[in-house]
Design an enzyme around this catalytic site. Structure first.
Site, PDB file in Angstrom:
ATOM      1  N   GLY A  89     -13.498  -6.162  -4.983  1.00  0.00           N
ATOM      2  CA  GLY A  89     -13.215  -5.177  -4.225  1.00  0.00           C
ATOM      3  C   GLY A  89     -11.687  -5.390  -3.707  1.00  0.00           C
ATOM      4  O   GLY A  89     -11.067  -6.471  -4.073  1.00  0.00           O
ATOM      5  N   GLY A  91      -9.298  -6.643  -1.899  1.00  0.00           N
ATOM      6  CA  GLY A  91      -9.420  -7.607  -0.914  1.00  0.00           C
ATOM      7  C   GLY A  91      -7.902  -7.587   0.100  1.00  0.00           C
ATOM      8  O   GLY A  91      -7.765  -8.287   0.938  1.00  0.00           O
ATOM      9  N   LYS A 112      -0.549  -2.176  -1.199  1.00  0.00           N
ATOM     10  CA  LYS A 112      -1.216  -3.458  -1.690  1.00  0.00           C
ATOM     11  C   LYS A 112      -0.334  -4.578  -0.799  1.00  0.00           C
ATOM     12  O   LYS A 112       0.767  -4.666  -0.592  1.00  0.00           O
ATOM     13  CB  LYS A 112      -0.649  -3.795  -3.228  1.00  0.00           C
ATOM     14  CG  LYS A 112      -1.548  -4.676  -3.966  1.00  0.00           C
ATOM     15  CD  LYS A 112      -1.145  -4.610  -5.327  1.00  0.00           C
ATOM     16  CE  LYS A 112      -1.693  -5.809  -6.084  1.00  0.00           C
ATOM     17  NZ  LYS A 112      -1.150  -5.625  -7.550  1.00  0.00           N
ATOM     18  N   ASP A 124      -5.824 -13.656   2.948  1.00  0.00           N
ATOM     19  CA  ASP A 124      -5.522 -13.227   4.196  1.00  0.00           C
ATOM     20  C   ASP A 124      -5.091 -11.589   3.979  1.00  0.00           C
ATOM     21  O   ASP A 124      -4.562 -10.810   4.835  1.00  0.00           O
ATOM     22  CB  ASP A 124      -3.907 -13.536   4.420  1.00  0.00           C
ATOM     23  CG  ASP A 124      -2.990 -13.833   3.333  1.00  0.00           C
ATOM     24  OD1 ASP A 124      -3.447 -13.110   2.213  1.00  0.00           O
ATOM     25  OD2 ASP A 124      -2.060 -14.554   3.516  1.00  0.00           O
ATOM     26  N   GLY A 125      -5.278 -11.220   2.650  1.00  0.00           N
ATOM     27  CA  GLY A 125      -5.009  -9.703   2.573  1.00  0.00           C
ATOM     28  C   GLY A 125      -3.594  -9.159   2.506  1.00  0.00           C
ATOM     29  O   GLY A 125      -3.218  -7.862   2.442  1.00  0.00           O
ATOM     30  N   ARG A 176       1.453   1.363  -4.485  1.00  0.00           N
ATOM     31  CA  ARG A 176       1.199   1.776  -5.995  1.00  0.00           C
ATOM     32  C   ARG A 176       0.734   3.103  -6.118  1.00  0.00           C
ATOM     33  O   ARG A 176      -0.049   3.502  -5.220  1.00  0.00           O
ATOM     34  CB  ARG A 176       0.159   0.825  -6.348  1.00  0.00           C
ATOM     35  CG  ARG A 176      -0.394   0.573  -7.753  1.00  0.00           C
ATOM     36  CD  ARG A 176      -0.759  -0.669  -8.191  1.00  0.00           C
ATOM     37  NE  ARG A 176      -2.141  -0.797  -7.743  1.00  0.00           N
ATOM     38  CZ  ARG A 176      -2.881  -1.975  -8.255  1.00  0.00           C
ATOM     39  NH1 ARG A 176      -2.226  -2.893  -8.917  1.00  0.00           N
ATOM     40  NH2 ARG A 176      -3.972  -2.202  -7.546  1.00  0.00           N
ATOM     41  N   ARG A 183     -12.118   0.972 -12.291  1.00  0.00           N
ATOM     42  CA  ARG A 183     -11.962  -0.173 -13.002  1.00  0.00           C
ATOM     43  C   ARG A 183     -13.310  -0.438 -14.003  1.00  0.00           C
ATOM     44  O   ARG A 183     -14.519   0.111 -13.480  1.00  0.00           O
ATOM     45  CB  ARG A 183     -11.968  -1.462 -12.648  1.00  0.00           C
ATOM     46  CG  ARG A 183     -10.506  -1.198 -11.462  1.00  0.00           C
ATOM     47  CD  ARG A 183     -10.670  -2.180 -10.136  1.00  0.00           C
ATOM     48  NE  ARG A 183      -9.830  -1.989  -9.258  1.00  0.00           N
ATOM     49  CZ  ARG A 183      -8.511  -2.700  -9.042  1.00  0.00           C
ATOM     50  NH1 ARG A 183      -8.506  -3.207 -10.036  1.00  0.00           N
ATOM     51  NH2 ARG A 183      -7.816  -2.263  -8.069  1.00  0.00           N
ATOM     52  N   ASP A 252     -11.915  -6.605 -14.034  1.00  0.00           N
ATOM     53  CA  ASP A 252     -11.738  -5.601 -12.656  1.00  0.00           C
ATOM     54  C   ASP A 252     -10.168  -5.235 -12.650  1.00  0.00           C
ATOM     55  O   ASP A 252      -9.774  -4.593 -12.051  1.00  0.00           O
ATOM     56  CB  ASP A 252     -11.734  -6.465 -11.574  1.00  0.00           C
ATOM     57  CG  ASP A 252     -11.089  -8.062 -11.567  1.00  0.00           C
ATOM     58  OD1 ASP A 252     -11.492  -8.789 -12.588  1.00  0.00           O
ATOM     59  OD2 ASP A 252     -10.416  -8.213 -10.785  1.00  0.00           O
ATOM     60  N   ASP A 262      -2.251  -3.978 -12.690  1.00  0.00           N
ATOM     61  CA  ASP A 262      -2.225  -5.305 -12.104  1.00  0.00           C
ATOM     62  C   ASP A 262      -1.414  -6.245 -12.769  1.00  0.00           C
ATOM     63  O   ASP A 262      -1.714  -7.111 -13.538  1.00  0.00           O
ATOM     64  CB  ASP A 262      -3.580  -6.053 -11.944  1.00  0.00           C
ATOM     65  CG  ASP A 262      -4.402  -5.390 -10.509  1.00  0.00           C
ATOM     66  OD1 ASP A 262      -3.782  -4.655  -9.997  1.00  0.00           O
ATOM     67  OD2 ASP A 262      -5.728  -5.870 -10.398  1.00  0.00           O
TER      68      ASP A 262
HETATM   69  P1  AMP Z   1      -6.460 -10.169  -8.742  1.00  0.00           P
HETATM   70  O1  AMP Z   1      -6.659 -11.242  -9.842  1.00  0.00           O
HETATM   71  O2  AMP Z   1      -5.053 -10.367  -8.100  1.00  0.00           O
HETATM   72  O3  AMP Z   1      -6.701  -8.900  -9.390  1.00  0.00           O
HETATM   73  O4  AMP Z   1      -7.236 -10.299  -7.515  1.00  0.00           O
HETATM   74  C1  AMP Z   1      -8.837 -10.724  -7.699  1.00  0.00           C
HETATM   75  C2  AMP Z   1      -9.565 -10.430  -6.487  1.00  0.00           C
HETATM   76  O5  AMP Z   1      -8.870 -11.212  -5.319  1.00  0.00           O
HETATM   77  C3  AMP Z   1      -9.372  -9.206  -5.902  1.00  0.00           C
HETATM   78  O6  AMP Z   1     -10.835  -8.639  -5.345  1.00  0.00           O
HETATM   79  C4  AMP Z   1      -8.492  -9.098  -4.756  1.00  0.00           C
HETATM   80  O7  AMP Z   1      -8.401  -8.141  -3.860  1.00  0.00           O
HETATM   81  C5  AMP Z   1      -8.480 -10.398  -4.269  1.00  0.00           C
HETATM   82  N1  AMP Z   1      -7.336 -11.029  -3.595  1.00  0.00           N
HETATM   83  C6  AMP Z   1      -6.417 -11.332  -4.243  1.00  0.00           C
HETATM   84  N2  AMP Z   1      -5.270 -12.018  -3.372  1.00  0.00           N
HETATM   85  C7  AMP Z   1      -5.802 -11.815  -2.042  1.00  0.00           C
HETATM   86  C8  AMP Z   1      -5.656 -12.005  -0.833  1.00  0.00           C
HETATM   87  N3  AMP Z   1      -4.293 -12.484  -0.673  1.00  0.00           N
HETATM   88  N4  AMP Z   1      -6.354 -11.769   0.189  1.00  0.00           N
HETATM   89  C9  AMP Z   1      -7.494 -11.403  -0.055  1.00  0.00           C
HETATM   90  N5  AMP Z   1      -7.929 -11.014  -1.236  1.00  0.00           N
HETATM   91  C10 AMP Z   1      -7.288 -11.128  -2.200  1.00  0.00           C
HETATM   92 MG    MG Z   2      -6.847  -7.233  -9.805  1.00  0.00          MG
END
Ligand code: AMP
Ligand code: MG
Length: 485
Positions: A89, A91, A112, A124-125, A176, A183, A252, A262
């Site tokens: 999801g 995040g 983002k 930390d989002g 974005r 996905r 994803d 991504d």
């Molecule tokens: P990604 O590999 O960057 O596509 O991210 C994989 C998953 O990790 C997704 O669910 C993102 O939302 C989550 N995610 C990546 N970075 C963070 C972050 N700094 N805080 C919270 N969730 C994250």
């Molecule tokens: Mg991703």
């Protein structure tokens, strides 16, 4: 009521509640504009003067929610490096809403790095400045190169510090724009929960949004799958023709729309090698340049699984039909790959492509820069002396043999325009991106702006950007790239 500044017209927020969590972006202390994409803003019906104003910046930083926005974090699952995660999801991303652009295409606007959501787990989002600048440069370069991709609407700094492995870093938010953020992993999320109603609803929504022509077919869901397979095959062939390595082709990170999505540890190769990998976390070379079509098929197989019950009540029948469509990937990909590479070499369509293979073998053996080789070959096709390309090779004899055969088979006089259109003068080279990021961290965005400007016209020869053509010097080579987290 919709905001007069952003003409929202949301549809995802009308899907069942289990598709997302409503979530407002977090407040940030000191928003500062780095860049807005004026052309893109205009095409979305957004006044770029407003977007660049303090009020627009507050929206881009998440501090102000524009009227008509329905901020939410989308649910999805996914296979990451082959390992299953039932819940990923958004995040660190929040969908503000959608607008229908001037071409009539519905587009998501997403922030983002705008704070935690129900999907953040321990994260930390937030986003650090580096990955934000990186995604901006790479996605806009990709667009200018003609490859389907999500786009960059804006980048802002937040005035916050985020903690990452290498210590505290400046925080930023990336805006974005995507045809959608649906996905393979979005389908998997519901399929894994045995939520057949949700899978059907998601499929109907996705067909209406991306592949409405499937509705005219006898078996719309099967045709939908076929179109998604073709989109991935075309996309991956296009990537490979430019030396692009996505780096995290997890399910994803595979958009059903067929857009590149991504930009984490992705990279354009300098020296060619089919097993080239940059991502620090891809130790098994799963997502190497030459392995991308295999992974495309693997991801599409995961997608197919989610559609079985929609294709037929008899699962054996459904599987057979889906497998047949999936098998079409191979020919579609090969045809696309061949025609793109034939164009790069000024070879006629009836050519068997043996010269492509032998050239790539030589590039790997002599450690030649991929983009520079094609650029120089294009110069030779345009009348320059063969030495401009010969000098890139250690094995002059082997090169000479290949080149003589190329002279026999190629038709540069007829195909020079197509060759130029297939071989960019400029790509976002890793070391340049890295330099732009490092000076961005030091508060200077001039390299970032210059790189963006140059990459808007990657097929044009422009004297003022000639320095950006060069491969990295040995000290400048970037060997590893990292995820944005
Ligand atoms: P990604 O590999 O960057 O596509 O991210 C994989 C998953 O990790 C997704 O669910 C993102 O939302 C989550 N995610 C990546 N970075 C963070 C972050 N700094 N805080 C919270 N969730 C994250
Ligand atoms: Mg991703």
């Amino acid at each position: 009521m919709s905001d007069p500044n952003i003409p929202f017209d949301n549809s995802y927020a009308k899907l069942p509640e289990r598709f997302y969590f409503k979530q407002k972006p977090a407040q940030v202390p000191a928003p500062g504009l780095i860049k807005i994409n004026e052309d893109l803003a205009r095409s979305l019906g957004i006044d770029s003067n407003w977007l660049g104003s303090p009020e627009g910046t507050a929206v881009l930083a998440g501090n102000q929610i524009p009227a008509g926005a329905e901020p939410l974090a989308q649910a999805y699952a996914g296979h990451q490096f082959g390992g299953w995660s039932p819940q990923l999801g958004d995040g660190r991303a929040i969908l503000l809403g959608e607008v229908v652009d001037t071409a009539g295409v519905r587009r998501d606007i997403q922030l983002k790095g705008s704070g935690q959501t129900a999907f953040s787990r321990r994260g930390d989002g937030k986003a650090a400045l580096g990955p934000v600048l990186r995604e901006y440069i790479l996605s806009e370069a990709m667009y200018a190169l003609g490859v389907p991709t999500t786009r960059a609407l804006a980048a802002v700094i937040t005035g916050e510090t985020v903690l990452r492995q290498d210590g505290p870093l400046a925080g930023a938010i990336f805006s974005r724009v995507a045809a959608s953020h649906i996905r393979v992993g979005t389908f998997q999320y519901f399929y894994a929960q045995n939520d057949a109603d949700a899978v059907r609803e998601l499929a109907d929504y996705t067909i209406a949004r991306h592949y409405p022509e499937a509705l005219d077919e006898e078996e719309p869901y099967l045709h939908f799958f076929k179109l998604a397979v073709e989109a991935q095959a075309d996309l991956i062939a296009h990537w490979m023709s430019l030396g692009f390595i996505h780096g995290v082709m997890n399910t994803d990170n595979t958009a059903i729309s067929g857009e590149t999505i991504d930009y984490g540890p992705c990279a354009f190769m300098d020296v060619f090698h089919p097993q080239c990998v940059f991502s620090s976390i891809d130790s098994g070379a799963r997502y190497a340049w030459g392995n991308q079509p295999n992974i495309g098929v693997w991801n599409l197989s995961r997608f197919a699984e989610t559609l079985v019950s929609l294709v037929s009540e008899d699962s054996a029948v459904a599987i057979e039909k889906l497998e047949k469509e999936l098998a079409g990937f191979s020919k579609r990909f090969s045809d696309q790959y061949l025609s793109r590479f034939l164009a790069k070499f000024a070879l006629p369509p009836e050519n068997d492509g043996a010269l492509i293979k032998s050239a790539l073998g030589l590039l790997a053996e002599c450690e030649v820069d991929f983009t520079l080789f094609f650029r120089r070959l294009t110069m030779v096709a345009g009348g320059q002396d063969r030495t401009v390309v010969e000098e890139l090779f250690d094995h002059k004899a082997k090169f000479g043999k290949w080149f003589n055969q190329w002279k026999v088979e190629a038709a540069p006089a007829d195909r020079l325009d197509a060759m130029k259109a297939a071989n960019p003068v400029l790509i976002p080279r890793n070391h340049r991106v890295e330099q732009a990021i490092q000076s961005g961290y030091a508060g200077d965005f001039s390299l970032f702006h210059r790189l963006n400007e140059a990459l808007q016209h990657p097929f044009k020869e422009r004297e003022e950007f000639a320095d950006l053509e060069s491969p990295p010097s040995p000290e400048e080579v970037v060997r590893e790239t990292f995820c944005g987290t």
